[in-house]
Enzyme design. Structure first.
Site, short mmCIF file in Angstrom:
data_model
loop_
_atom_site.label_atom_id
_atom_site.label_comp_id
_atom_site.label_asym_id
_atom_site.label_seq_id
_atom_site.Cartn_x
_atom_site.Cartn_y
_atom_site.Cartn_z
CD GLU A 139 -20.65 62.17 6.11
OE1 GLU A 139 -21.77 62.03 5.59
OE2 GLU A 139 -20.04 61.24 6.67
CG ASP A 177 -22.34 73.48 16.16
OD1 ASP A 177 -22.51 73.36 14.94
OD2 ASP A 177 -23.07 74.16 16.89
CG ASP A 222 -30.67 67.73 10.60
OD1 ASP A 222 -31.07 66.59 10.29
OD2 ASP A 222 -29.94 67.95 11.59
CG ASP A 242 -34.52 62.95 0.88
OD1 ASP A 242 -33.76 63.57 1.66
OD2 ASP A 242 -35.69 62.63 1.22
CB THR A 260 -25.61 58.48 3.70
OG1 THR A 260 -26.97 58.84 3.46
CG2 THR A 260 -24.71 59.29 2.79
CD GLU A 261 -25.72 55.27 8.61
OE1 GLU A 261 -25.36 56.39 8.19
OE2 GLU A 261 -24.98 54.50 9.25
CE1 TYR A 262 -30.76 60.05 9.05
CE2 TYR A 262 -32.48 61.37 8.05
CZ TYR A 262 -31.86 60.87 9.18
OH TYR A 262 -32.34 61.19 10.41
CD GLU A 263 -27.13 57.97 -1.44
OE1 GLU A 263 -26.19 58.30 -0.68
OE2 GLU A 263 -27.00 57.87 -2.67
N1 SAM Z 1 -25.21 62.15 6.89
C1 SAM Z 1 -26.01 61.12 7.51
C2 SAM Z 1 -26.77 60.36 6.47
O1 SAM Z 1 -26.85 60.81 5.32
O2 SAM Z 1 -27.29 59.27 6.78
C3 SAM Z 1 -26.93 61.70 8.60
C4 SAM Z 1 -28.00 62.62 8.12
S1 SAM Z 1 -28.95 63.33 9.45
C5 SAM Z 1 -30.40 63.89 8.67
C6 SAM Z 1 -28.09 64.86 9.75
C7 SAM Z 1 -27.00 64.76 10.82
O3 SAM Z 1 -26.31 66.01 10.89
C8 SAM Z 1 -27.54 64.48 12.21
O4 SAM Z 1 -26.87 63.36 12.76
C9 SAM Z 1 -27.23 65.77 12.98
O5 SAM Z 1 -26.95 65.53 14.36
C10 SAM Z 1 -26.02 66.30 12.24
N2 SAM Z 1 -25.84 67.75 12.38
C11 SAM Z 1 -26.79 68.69 12.22
N3 SAM Z 1 -26.28 69.91 12.42
C12 SAM Z 1 -24.96 69.74 12.70
C13 SAM Z 1 -23.90 70.62 13.01
N4 SAM Z 1 -24.10 71.95 13.08
N5 SAM Z 1 -22.67 70.11 13.24
C14 SAM Z 1 -22.47 68.78 13.19
N6 SAM Z 1 -23.44 67.88 12.91
C15 SAM Z 1 -24.67 68.36 12.66
#
Ligand code: SAM
Length: 213
Positions: A44, A96, A118, A154, A191-194
Protein backbone atom coordinates in the site's frame (compact mmCIF):
# COMPACT_ATOMS: atom_id res chain seq x y z
CA UNK A 1 -2.32 13.94 6.00
CA UNK A 2 -1.44 16.75 8.41
CA UNK A 3 -0.27 15.56 11.78
CA UNK A 4 1.45 16.72 14.90
CA UNK A 5 5.22 16.50 14.49
CA UNK A 6 6.59 13.66 16.61
CA UNK A 7 10.30 14.32 17.16
CA UNK A 8 10.74 10.86 18.70
CA UNK A 9 9.24 9.00 15.75
CA UNK A 10 12.47 8.34 13.82
CA UNK A 11 14.15 6.89 16.94
CA UNK A 12 11.18 4.59 17.43
CA UNK A 13 11.35 3.40 13.81
CA UNK A 14 15.10 2.81 14.19
CA UNK A 15 14.52 0.82 17.38
CA UNK A 16 12.34 -1.76 15.56
CA UNK A 17 14.35 -2.97 12.55
CA UNK A 18 12.48 -6.31 12.63
CA UNK A 19 9.38 -4.42 11.42
CA UNK A 20 10.95 -1.37 9.70
CA UNK A 21 14.02 -2.49 7.78
CA UNK A 22 16.98 -0.13 7.70
CA UNK A 23 18.85 0.35 4.41
CA UNK A 24 15.77 -1.07 2.76
CA UNK A 25 17.32 -0.68 -0.72
CA UNK A 26 19.42 -3.76 0.10
CA UNK A 27 16.18 -5.78 0.23
CA UNK A 28 15.49 -5.14 -3.45
CA UNK A 29 14.58 -8.58 -4.81
CA UNK A 30 14.86 -10.09 -1.29
CA UNK A 31 11.66 -8.99 0.43
CA UNK A 32 10.47 -12.56 0.91
CA UNK A 33 13.32 -13.05 3.41
CA UNK A 34 11.54 -10.58 5.72
CA UNK A 35 8.43 -12.75 6.06
CA UNK A 36 7.62 -16.02 7.79
CA UNK A 37 6.28 -17.54 4.54
CA UNK A 38 7.04 -17.00 0.87
CA UNK A 39 3.76 -15.81 -0.67
CA UNK A 40 2.50 -12.95 -2.89
CA UNK A 41 3.47 -9.43 -1.82
CA UNK A 42 0.86 -6.66 -1.77
CA UNK A 43 1.94 -3.08 -1.02
CA UNK A 44 0.00 0.00 0.00
CA UNK A 45 1.57 3.30 -1.08
CA UNK A 46 0.63 6.15 1.26
CA UNK A 47 -0.83 3.94 3.97
CA UNK A 48 -1.19 6.74 6.50
CA UNK A 49 -1.68 5.37 10.01
CA UNK A 50 -2.18 1.87 8.61
CA UNK A 51 -5.65 0.80 9.66
CA UNK A 52 -6.33 -0.76 6.23
CA UNK A 53 -3.10 -2.68 5.80
CA UNK A 54 -2.99 -3.96 9.39
CA UNK A 55 -6.56 -5.28 9.07
CA UNK A 56 -5.81 -6.79 5.63
CA UNK A 57 -2.74 -8.55 7.07
CA UNK A 58 -4.90 -9.99 9.88
CA UNK A 59 -7.61 -11.18 7.48
CA UNK A 60 -5.24 -12.55 4.83
CA UNK A 61 -2.39 -14.55 6.34
CA UNK A 62 -1.82 -16.01 2.85
CA UNK A 63 -0.52 -12.62 1.60
CA UNK A 64 2.61 -10.68 2.63
CA UNK A 65 1.93 -6.95 3.05
CA UNK A 66 4.22 -3.92 2.98
CA UNK A 67 3.00 -0.57 4.27
CA UNK A 68 4.76 2.33 2.50
CA UNK A 69 4.50 5.85 3.86
CA UNK A 70 6.68 8.92 3.40
CA UNK A 71 5.89 10.78 6.67
CA UNK A 72 7.80 9.72 9.77
CA UNK A 73 5.18 11.06 12.19
CA UNK A 74 2.47 9.06 10.38
CA UNK A 75 4.19 5.75 9.71
CA UNK A 76 5.16 5.48 13.36
CA UNK A 77 1.48 4.75 14.07
CA UNK A 78 1.64 1.74 11.70
CA UNK A 79 4.63 0.59 13.72
CA UNK A 80 2.69 1.00 16.97
CA UNK A 81 -0.06 -1.27 15.59
CA UNK A 82 2.53 -3.82 14.49
CA UNK A 83 4.31 -3.76 17.88
CA UNK A 84 0.96 -4.77 19.42
CA UNK A 85 -0.02 -7.31 16.75
CA UNK A 86 3.38 -8.77 15.72
CA UNK A 87 1.91 -9.95 12.40
CA UNK A 88 4.30 -12.29 10.55
CA UNK A 89 3.03 -11.06 7.16
CA UNK A 90 3.45 -7.28 7.63
CA UNK A 91 6.52 -5.11 7.03
CA UNK A 92 6.82 -1.33 7.07
CA UNK A 93 8.79 0.71 4.54
CA UNK A 94 9.53 4.34 5.31
CA UNK A 95 10.01 5.65 1.79
CA UNK A 96 8.76 7.84 -1.04
CA UNK A 97 6.52 5.92 -3.43
CA UNK A 98 8.21 7.86 -6.23
CA UNK A 99 11.30 5.64 -5.84
CA UNK A 100 9.71 2.20 -5.66
CA UNK A 101 12.10 0.68 -8.20
CA UNK A 102 14.98 1.39 -5.80
CA UNK A 103 13.30 -0.84 -3.22
CA UNK A 104 11.69 -3.57 -5.33
CA UNK A 105 12.97 -5.72 -8.19
CA UNK A 106 10.88 -6.17 -11.37
CA UNK A 107 7.98 -8.53 -10.68
CA UNK A 108 8.51 -8.61 -6.90
CA UNK A 109 5.03 -7.23 -6.10
CA UNK A 110 1.62 -8.67 -7.08
CA UNK A 111 -0.73 -5.84 -6.13
CA UNK A 112 -0.52 -2.11 -5.34
CA UNK A 113 -3.15 -0.50 -3.10
CA UNK A 114 -3.70 3.26 -3.27
CA UNK A 115 -6.22 4.48 -0.71
CA UNK A 116 -7.41 8.09 -0.47
CA UNK A 117 -4.21 9.38 -2.03
CA UNK A 118 -3.57 13.11 -1.67
CA UNK A 119 -5.56 14.74 -4.51
CA UNK A 120 -3.12 17.57 -5.37
CA UNK A 121 -5.95 19.46 -7.13
CA UNK A 122 -3.77 22.15 -8.73
CA UNK A 123 -2.68 21.28 -12.25
CA UNK A 124 0.89 22.35 -11.52
CA UNK A 125 1.04 19.62 -8.82
CA UNK A 126 -0.39 16.86 -11.03
CA UNK A 127 2.95 15.02 -11.09
CA UNK A 128 2.63 14.45 -7.34
CA UNK A 129 -0.58 12.44 -7.72
CA UNK A 130 0.08 8.77 -7.05
CA UNK A 131 -1.78 7.86 -10.26
CA UNK A 132 0.24 10.17 -12.54
CA UNK A 133 2.27 8.54 -15.35
CA UNK A 134 5.63 8.58 -13.53
CA UNK A 135 4.10 6.67 -10.60
CA UNK A 136 2.30 4.26 -12.95
CA UNK A 137 5.68 3.53 -14.58
CA UNK A 138 7.08 2.62 -11.15
CA UNK A 139 4.16 0.29 -10.42
CA UNK A 140 4.49 -1.35 -13.83
CA UNK A 141 8.18 -1.97 -13.25
CA UNK A 142 7.83 -3.68 -9.86
CA UNK A 143 4.58 -5.57 -10.52
CA UNK A 144 4.23 -9.06 -11.95
CA UNK A 145 2.98 -8.92 -15.57
CA UNK A 146 -0.65 -9.39 -14.55
CA UNK A 147 -0.25 -7.17 -11.50
CA UNK A 148 -3.09 -4.98 -10.32
CA UNK A 149 -3.70 -1.56 -8.81
CA UNK A 150 -6.67 -1.19 -6.46
CA UNK A 151 -7.59 2.42 -5.82
CA UNK A 152 -10.19 4.02 -3.51
CA UNK A 153 -11.00 7.67 -2.97
CA UNK A 154 -13.83 10.02 -2.09
CA UNK A 155 -12.38 12.67 -4.41
CA UNK A 156 -14.29 12.71 -7.69
CA UNK A 157 -11.69 14.91 -9.43
CA UNK A 158 -8.84 12.58 -8.49
CA UNK A 159 -10.88 9.54 -9.48
CA UNK A 160 -11.67 10.99 -12.91
CA UNK A 161 -8.04 12.03 -13.38
CA UNK A 162 -6.90 8.52 -12.40
CA UNK A 163 -9.29 6.77 -14.80
CA UNK A 164 -7.98 8.96 -17.64
CA UNK A 165 -4.32 8.69 -16.61
CA UNK A 166 -4.48 4.90 -16.27
CA UNK A 167 -6.38 4.28 -19.49
CA UNK A 168 -3.98 6.58 -21.40
CA UNK A 169 -1.11 4.60 -19.89
CA UNK A 170 -2.64 1.39 -21.24
CA UNK A 171 -4.15 -0.11 -18.10
CA UNK A 172 -7.39 -2.09 -18.27
CA UNK A 173 -10.17 -1.77 -15.72
CA UNK A 174 -11.41 -5.01 -14.19
CA UNK A 175 -14.13 -3.19 -12.30
CA UNK A 176 -15.15 0.33 -11.33
CA UNK A 177 -17.43 1.28 -8.42
CA UNK A 178 -19.05 4.73 -8.44
CA UNK A 179 -20.58 4.25 -4.98
CA UNK A 180 -18.71 1.54 -3.13
CA UNK A 181 -20.70 1.66 0.09
CA UNK A 182 -24.00 1.21 -1.78
CA UNK A 183 -22.63 -1.77 -3.71
CA UNK A 184 -22.43 -5.46 -2.86
CA UNK A 185 -18.61 -5.37 -2.72
CA UNK A 186 -17.73 -8.00 -0.12
CA UNK A 187 -15.45 -7.51 2.88
CA UNK A 188 -14.56 -3.87 2.33
CA UNK A 189 -11.81 -2.87 4.79
CA UNK A 190 -12.19 0.79 5.69
CA UNK A 191 -9.23 3.15 5.89
CA UNK A 192 -9.01 6.05 8.35
CA UNK A 193 -9.93 8.53 5.63
CA UNK A 194 -12.73 6.33 4.32
CA UNK A 195 -14.32 6.22 7.76
CA UNK A 196 -14.00 9.98 8.16
CA UNK A 197 -15.32 10.99 4.75
CA UNK A 198 -18.07 8.40 4.42
CA UNK A 199 -19.41 9.42 7.84
CA UNK A 200 -19.72 12.95 6.39
CA UNK A 201 -21.83 11.53 3.55
CA UNK A 202 -19.12 11.46 0.87
CA UNK A 203 -19.49 8.84 -1.84
CA UNK A 204 -16.58 6.40 -2.15
CA UNK A 205 -15.17 5.49 -5.58
CA UNK A 206 -13.13 2.37 -6.25
CA UNK A 207 -11.39 0.74 -9.19
CA UNK A 208 -9.34 -2.35 -9.94
CA UNK A 209 -6.92 -1.88 -12.84
CA UNK A 210 -4.50 -4.26 -14.56
CA UNK A 211 -1.49 -3.70 -16.75
CA UNK A 212 -2.40 -6.64 -19.04
CA UNK A 213 -5.64 -8.36 -19.92
N1 SAM B 1 -4.35 5.68 3.00
C1 SAM B 1 -4.68 6.36 4.23
C2 SAM B 1 -6.16 6.41 4.42
O1 SAM B 1 -6.90 6.13 3.47
O2 SAM B 1 -6.61 6.71 5.54
C3 SAM B 1 -4.04 7.77 4.28
C4 SAM B 1 -4.55 8.75 3.29
S1 SAM B 1 -3.69 10.31 3.35
C5 SAM B 1 -4.76 11.41 2.54
C6 SAM B 1 -2.42 10.08 2.12
C7 SAM B 1 -1.10 9.53 2.69
O3 SAM B 1 -0.20 9.29 1.61
C8 SAM B 1 -0.39 10.50 3.63
O4 SAM B 1 -0.11 9.84 4.85
C9 SAM B 1 0.88 10.88 2.87
O5 SAM B 1 1.98 11.13 3.74
C10 SAM B 1 1.11 9.66 2.00
N2 SAM B 1 1.89 9.94 0.79
C11 SAM B 1 1.70 10.96 -0.06
N3 SAM B 1 2.60 10.91 -1.06
C12 SAM B 1 3.38 9.83 -0.82
C13 SAM B 1 4.49 9.26 -1.48
N4 SAM B 1 4.99 9.81 -2.60
N5 SAM B 1 5.05 8.14 -0.98
C14 SAM B 1 4.56 7.59 0.16
N6 SAM B 1 3.51 8.09 0.85
C15 SAM B 1 2.92 9.19 0.35
Amino acid sequence: MRLRHKPWAQDKLDAHPQYVPQQAETLRGQWQTRFAKEQPIHIEVGSGKGRFIVEMAKRHPEINYISIEIQTSVIVTVLEHQIREDLPNLQILHADGRNLNQYFAPGEVSLVYLNFSDPWPKKKHAKRRLTSPDFLAQYQEILVPEGEIHFKTDNQGLFEYSLASMSQYGLYFKQVWLDLHQSDFPDNVMTEYEEKFSSRGHRIYRMEAKFRK
